[in-house]
Enzyme design. Structure first.
Site, PDB file in Angstrom:
ATOM      1  N   ASP A 192     -40.847 -12.338 -11.306  1.00 48.56           N
ATOM      2  CA  ASP A 192     -39.847 -11.440 -11.883  1.00 48.56           C
ATOM      3  C   ASP A 192     -38.419 -11.945 -11.698  1.00 48.56           C
ATOM      4  OD1 ASP A 192     -41.963  -9.738 -12.564  1.00 48.56           O
ATOM      5  OD2 ASP A 192     -41.910  -8.807 -10.593  1.00 48.56           O
ATOM      6  N   LYS A 211     -37.916 -15.193 -15.886  1.00 45.09           N
ATOM      7  CA  LYS A 211     -38.482 -16.355 -16.596  1.00 45.09           C
ATOM      8  C   LYS A 211     -38.577 -16.104 -18.090  1.00 45.09           C
ATOM      9  CE  LYS A 211     -42.153 -15.932 -14.069  1.00 45.09           C
ATOM     10  NZ  LYS A 211     -41.704 -14.927 -13.095  1.00 45.09           N
ATOM     11  N   GLY A 212     -38.944 -14.853 -18.448  1.00 43.77           N
ATOM     12  CA  GLY A 212     -39.088 -14.501 -19.865  1.00 43.77           C
ATOM     13  C   GLY A 212     -37.787 -14.726 -20.606  1.00 43.77           C
ATOM     14  N   ALA A 218     -48.855 -11.163 -15.574  1.00 46.89           N
ATOM     15  CA  ALA A 218     -47.433 -11.435 -15.780  1.00 46.89           C
ATOM     16  C   ALA A 218     -46.795 -10.348 -16.651  1.00 46.89           C
ATOM     17  CB  ALA A 218     -47.265 -12.791 -16.464  1.00 46.89           C
ATOM     18  N   GLY A 219     -45.509 -10.156 -16.455  1.00 44.60           N
ATOM     19  CA  GLY A 219     -44.751  -9.246 -17.307  1.00 44.60           C
ATOM     20  C   GLY A 219     -43.407  -9.880 -17.551  1.00 44.60           C
ATOM     21  N   HIS A 220     -43.217 -10.402 -18.756  1.00 45.07           N
ATOM     22  CA  HIS A 220     -41.991 -11.126 -19.078  1.00 45.07           C
ATOM     23  C   HIS A 220     -41.197 -10.330 -20.105  1.00 45.07           C
ATOM     24  CE1 HIS A 220     -44.215 -15.074 -17.810  1.00 45.07           C
ATOM     25  NE2 HIS A 220     -44.039 -14.234 -16.822  1.00 45.07           N
ATOM     26  N   GLN A 274     -45.711 -15.618 -12.687  1.00 40.44           N
ATOM     27  CA  GLN A 274     -45.590 -15.379 -11.243  1.00 40.44           C
ATOM     28  C   GLN A 274     -44.493 -16.291 -10.659  1.00 40.44           C
ATOM     29  OE1 GLN A 274     -49.202 -15.837 -12.440  1.00 40.44           O
ATOM     30  NE2 GLN A 274     -48.745 -13.755 -13.014  1.00 40.44           N
TER      31      GLN A 274
HETATM   32  P1  GDP Z   1     -40.065 -12.453 -15.383  1.00 31.67           P
HETATM   33  O1  GDP Z   1     -41.391 -11.901 -14.991  1.00 31.67           O
HETATM   34  O2  GDP Z   1     -39.623 -13.565 -14.518  1.00 31.67           O
HETATM   35  O3  GDP Z   1     -39.987 -12.821 -16.845  1.00 31.67           O
HETATM   36  O4  GDP Z   1     -39.023 -11.274 -15.160  1.00 31.67           O
HETATM   37  P2  GDP Z   1     -39.202  -9.739 -15.617  1.00 31.67           P
HETATM   38  O5  GDP Z   1     -39.016  -9.666 -17.081  1.00 31.67           O
HETATM   39  O6  GDP Z   1     -40.438  -9.152 -15.031  1.00 31.67           O
HETATM   40  O7  GDP Z   1     -38.023  -9.074 -14.821  1.00 31.67           O
HETATM   41  C1  GDP Z   1     -36.692  -9.444 -15.029  1.00 31.67           C
HETATM   42  C2  GDP Z   1     -35.900  -8.227 -15.516  1.00 31.67           C
HETATM   43  O8  GDP Z   1     -34.521  -8.503 -15.405  1.00 31.67           O
HETATM   44  C3  GDP Z   1     -36.145  -7.881 -16.973  1.00 31.67           C
HETATM   45  O9  GDP Z   1     -36.022  -6.488 -17.120  1.00 31.67           O
HETATM   46  C4  GDP Z   1     -35.008  -8.610 -17.699  1.00 31.67           C
HETATM   47  O10 GDP Z   1     -34.655  -7.993 -18.929  1.00 31.67           O
HETATM   48  C5  GDP Z   1     -33.903  -8.470 -16.695  1.00 31.67           C
HETATM   49  N1  GDP Z   1     -32.926  -9.552 -16.672  1.00 31.67           N
HETATM   50  C6  GDP Z   1     -33.115 -10.883 -16.907  1.00 31.67           C
HETATM   51  N2  GDP Z   1     -31.975 -11.559 -16.674  1.00 31.67           N
HETATM   52  C7  GDP Z   1     -31.057 -10.653 -16.292  1.00 31.67           C
HETATM   53  C8  GDP Z   1     -29.669 -10.732 -15.878  1.00 31.67           C
HETATM   54  O11 GDP Z   1     -29.077 -11.800 -15.793  1.00 31.67           O
HETATM   55  N3  GDP Z   1     -29.079  -9.564 -15.524  1.00 31.67           N
HETATM   56  C9  GDP Z   1     -29.703  -8.369 -15.558  1.00 31.67           C
HETATM   57  N4  GDP Z   1     -29.028  -7.292 -15.198  1.00 31.67           N
HETATM   58  N5  GDP Z   1     -30.980  -8.258 -15.948  1.00 31.67           N
HETATM   59  C10 GDP Z   1     -31.653  -9.374 -16.285  1.00 31.67           C
HETATM   60  P1  IMO Z   2     -44.382 -12.369 -13.485  1.00 32.01           P
HETATM   61  O1  IMO Z   2     -44.891 -13.499 -14.333  1.00 32.01           O
HETATM   62  C1  IMO Z   2     -44.534 -10.350  -9.658  1.00 32.01           C
HETATM   63  C2  IMO Z   2     -48.408 -10.255  -7.616  1.00 32.01           C
HETATM   64  C3  IMO Z   2     -49.108  -8.915  -7.461  1.00 32.01           C
HETATM   65  C4  IMO Z   2     -49.855  -9.160  -6.156  1.00 32.01           C
HETATM   66  C5  IMO Z   2     -50.251 -10.615  -6.259  1.00 32.01           C
HETATM   67  C6  IMO Z   2     -51.690 -10.835  -6.748  1.00 32.01           C
HETATM   68  O2  IMO Z   2     -43.955 -11.174 -14.243  1.00 32.01           O
HETATM   69  O3  IMO Z   2     -43.343 -12.869 -12.532  1.00 32.01           O
HETATM   70  P2  IMO Z   2     -52.847 -10.612  -9.117  1.00 32.01           P
HETATM   71  O4  IMO Z   2     -53.015  -9.433 -10.033  1.00 32.01           O
HETATM   72  O5  IMO Z   2     -52.143 -11.763  -9.729  1.00 32.01           O
HETATM   73  O6  IMO Z   2     -54.137 -11.012  -8.463  1.00 32.01           O
HETATM   74  O7  IMO Z   2     -51.923 -10.060  -7.912  1.00 32.01           O
HETATM   75  O8  IMO Z   2     -49.354 -11.219  -7.171  1.00 32.01           O
HETATM   76  N1  IMO Z   2     -48.042 -10.602  -9.005  1.00 32.01           N
HETATM   77  C7  IMO Z   2     -46.788 -10.595  -9.479  1.00 32.01           C
HETATM   78  N2  IMO Z   2     -45.641 -10.206  -8.888  1.00 32.01           N
HETATM   79  N3  IMO Z   2     -44.519 -10.833 -10.902  1.00 32.01           N
HETATM   80  C8  IMO Z   2     -45.662 -11.255 -11.485  1.00 32.01           C
HETATM   81  O9  IMO Z   2     -45.680 -11.896 -12.667  1.00 32.01           O
HETATM   82  C9  IMO Z   2     -46.883 -11.091 -10.789  1.00 32.01           C
HETATM   83  N4  IMO Z   2     -48.179 -11.362 -11.076  1.00 32.01           N
HETATM   84  C10 IMO Z   2     -48.870 -11.076  -9.969  1.00 32.01           C
HETATM   85  O10 IMO Z   2     -48.184  -7.871  -7.371  1.00 32.01           O
HETATM   86  O11 IMO Z   2     -48.964  -9.036  -5.075  1.00 32.01           O
HETATM   87 MG    MG Z   3     -42.284 -10.086 -14.518  1.00 25.36          MG
END
Ligand code: GDP
Ligand code: IMO
Ligand code: MG
Length: 423
Positions: free
Chosen positions: A13, A16-17, A39-41, A223
Site C-alpha cells: 500500500d 504502487k498503483g 492486492a488492492g491498487h 504487496q
Molecule cells: P498500492 O497497493 O501500493 O497500490 O497502494 P493503495 O492503492 O492500496 O494505497 C495507496 C492509497 O494512497 C490510495 O488510496 C491512493 O489513491 C493514495 N495515494 C497514492 N499516492 C498518494 C499521494 O501522494 N498522496 C495521497 N494523499 N494519497 C496518495
Molecule cells: P498491495 O498490493 C498490504 C498482507 C495481509 C496479510 C499478509 C498475508 O495492495 O500492497 P495474504 O492474503 O496475501 O495471504 O495475506 O499480507 N497483504 C497486504 N498488505 N497490501 C497488500 O497488497 C497486501 N496483500 C497481502 O494483510 O498480513
Molecule cells: Mg494496496
C-alpha cells in the site's frame, strides 16, 4: 524506461498503483508477476477512482498490453468480475493476457484460507482470505491447477479429483467443514475457462518479445518487500516474492533483462494484518496518520497500522531489491505534522542495529532510535516541481535519499496523476 520493475519497499500500500499507472503512459506492456487478488491498487483519474486487485494498473491506457504472469495466482471469477467492472466504466479489458502457467485459485483455497486463520487464533496472519496462501501451497506441493489445465477436460478432471480428495480430507477431518463437490467445481471452472479462452497465452514469450524489441515493459509488484515470503517478516508475509527477483521468475524472462528497479516508498509506513512493526504508533499521531492518509485497505477495508518511516527497513529494501531509484509517495500527508520522525536504528538491550536484525525477536522487542525533523506546515498538493516545495519538505526528501543511498526520482503529493513531481 526499457524494462522497469516497480515494487513496494515496505509492507504494501505504498502507492504502487498510482506510480505504475503514471509510468504506463509510455509503456507497451505492464506485467503483474506475483500475488493475486490480495492486492488492492488504487488509481485516480480526474474524478474517477479505480481499485484494481488482479489486472495490472496499466490497463487504463489503450496502448498497453496488461499481462498476468506465470508467478500470479488467478481467481477466474474475480478476474471476470474485474473485467466486467472495467468494461462498465468504459475501459476495454480485451487486451488482458493471462499466463497459461499461472495457478488457479479454487473454492477450496478460499475455504482453507479462512479456516486456517481461525485455527491459528491469536497467531493468525490476518490474511486477505482470498485463498492466496493455499493456492501457492498447492503450486509448490504440485497439487496445483494451472490456467492451461482448465482447457483440457481430461487433465483438469484428473487433477481436480486428486486435489479435491486431499482438500476434502483436510476440510472435513482437520477443520470440521463441509466437503467440496468435484462436479460442481468442474462445471463452474469449465465455464470460466470458456469465458477466458481468448486471454490465455504464453505470456513469457509475449514479454520476452517486447523486451527484445526494446519496448517499454513495466513489472508491477504487488504487496511489498517486507511481505516477501523469503525476505519479509516471516511468517507474517504473503506467499510469493514481491521483491525484484520475483519479476523475472514470475514473468518468464532472464534477470539481465531488467534495467531499472523503482521502489515505491510511502513517506511514513503502514501495515495491514499482524506481525512485527518497530515504528508502529499506537497513539494519537498514529491515528492522525491513518485518518489524514486515508489508511484503510482497498481490498478488505481494514484499518492499516501506521508509523514513522523506518530507514533500517528502507535500506534493507534497497539492498534486497537492487533498487536503482525511489518514488516517494504521500508526502502531502506529512504537511499536517509539526515535527516528523524517521527511525535510523533499532535498540535491543545493549545492541544497536542499523541493518535489518537477523532474529525476528529483535524486530518485535526493539525500540527505534529516531531522528526528528522539522515539518513544513504548508499545503504541498499543488506543487508542480521540487523547487515549489517548502525548504523543510525538500530537506526531508534529501534526508531520506541520503539514508537510502539511491535517488528519489519521483515525489507524489496527492492521489491524482497530476500531483506528481519528477526530479
Ligand atoms: P498500492 O497497493 O501500493 O497500490 O497502494 P493503495 O492503492 O492500496 O494505497 C495507496 C492509497 O494512497 C490510495 O488510496 C491512493 O489513491 C493514495 N495515494 C497514492 N499516492 C498518494 C499521494 O501522494 N498522496 C495521497 N494523499 N494519497 C496518495
Ligand atoms: P498491495 O498490493 C498490504 C498482507 C495481509 C496479510 C499478509 C498475508 O495492495 O500492497 P495474504 O492474503 O496475501 O495471504 O495475506 O499480507 N497483504 C497486504 N498488505 N497490501 C497488500 O497488497 C497486501 N496483500 C497481502 O494483510 O498480513
Ligand atoms: Mg494496496
Amino acid at each position: 524506461m526499457p524494462a522497469t520493475v516497480i515494487l513496494g519497499a515496505q509492507w504494501g500500500d505504498e502507492g504502487k498503483g498510482k506510480i505504475t499507472d503514471l509510468l504506463s503512459e509510455h509503456a507497451d506492456v505492464v506485467v503483474r508477476y506475483q500475488g493475486g487478488n490480495n492486492a488492492g491498487h488504487t488509481i485516480v483519474v480526474g474524478d474517477d477512482k479505480f481499485a484494481l486487485s488482479l489486472i495490472p494498473s496499466g490497463v487504463l491506457y489503450p496502448t498497453v498490453t496488461p499481462v498476468i504472469g506465470n508467478g500470479c495466482v488467478v481467481d477466474p471469477k474475480v478476474l471476470l468480475e474485474e473485467m466486467a467492472t472495467l468494461r462498465r466504466r468504459g475501459i476495454d479489458p480485451s487486451r488482458v493476457l493471462v499466463s497459461g502457467n499461472a495457478h488457479v485459485i479454487m473454492p477450496y483455497h478460499r475455504k482453507l484460507d479462512a479456516v486456517i486463520e481461525r485455527f491459528l487464533g491469536d497467531s493468525m496472519i490476518g490474511t486477505t482470505k482470498r485463498g492466496i496462501g493455499p493456492a501457492y501451497m498447492d503450486k509448490y506441493s504440485r497439487f496445483g491447477i494451472r490456467m492451461q489445465d482448465l482447457f483440457d477436460p481430461k487433465i483438469f478432471r484428473k487433477k481436480l479429483e486428486v486435489a479435491v480428495k486431499d482438500k476434502n480430507k483436510q476440510l472435513m477431518k482437520v477443520y470440521n467443514q463441509l466437503p467440496v463437490d468435484v462436479d460442481a467445481v468442474f462445471t463452474e471452472y469449465e465455464d470460466y475457462a470458456e469465458q477466458l479462452a481468448d486471454h490465455i497465452t504464453d505470456t513469457s514469450l509475449v514479454v520476452w518479445e517486447a523486451v527484445r524489441d526494446g519496448k517499454n515493459v513495466l513489472f508491477e509488484g504487488a504487496q511489498g518487500t517486507l511481505l516477501d515470503i523469503d525476505h519479509g517478516t516471516y511468517p507474517f508475509v504473503t506467499s510469493s516474492n514481491p521483491t525484484a527477483g520475483g519479476a523475472p521468475v514470475g514473468s518468464g524472462i532472464g534477470p539481465k533483462d531488467i534495467d531499472r528497479v523503482m521502489g515505491v516508498v510511502k513517506a511514513y509506513i503502514s501495515r495491514v494484518g499482524t506481525g512485527p512493526f518497530p515504528t508502529e504508533l499506537n497513539d494519537e499521531i498514529g491515528d492522525r496518520l491513518i485518518e489524514i492518509g486515508g489508511e484503510y485497505g482497498t481490498v478488505t477495508g481494514r484499518r492499516r497500522r501506521c508509523g514513522w518511516l523506518d530507514s533500517v527497513a528502507l535500506r534493507y529494501a534497497v539492498r534486497v531489491n537492487g533498487m536503482t531509484e525511489i518514488a516517494l509517495t504521500k508526502l502531502d500527508v506529512l504537511s499536517h505534522f509539526d515535527t516528523i520522525k524517521v527511525a535510523t536504528a533499532y535498540r535491543y538491550g545493549d545492541e544497536r542495529f542499523t541493518e535489518m536484525p537477523r532474529q525476528q525477536r529483535v524486530l518485535y522487542e526493539c525500540t527505534p532510535e529516531y531522528e526528528e525533523l522539522p515539518g513544513w506546515g504548508d499545503d504541498i498538493t499543488e506543487a508542480k516541481s521540487f523547487d515549489d516545495l517548502p525548504a523543510n519538505a525538500q530537506r526531508y526528501i534529501e534526508y531520506i535519499e541520503g539514508l537510502a543511498g539511491v535517488p528519489i526520482s519521483t515525489v507524489s503529493v496527492g492521489p491524482a496523476r497530476s500531483a506528481t513531481l519528477h526530479r
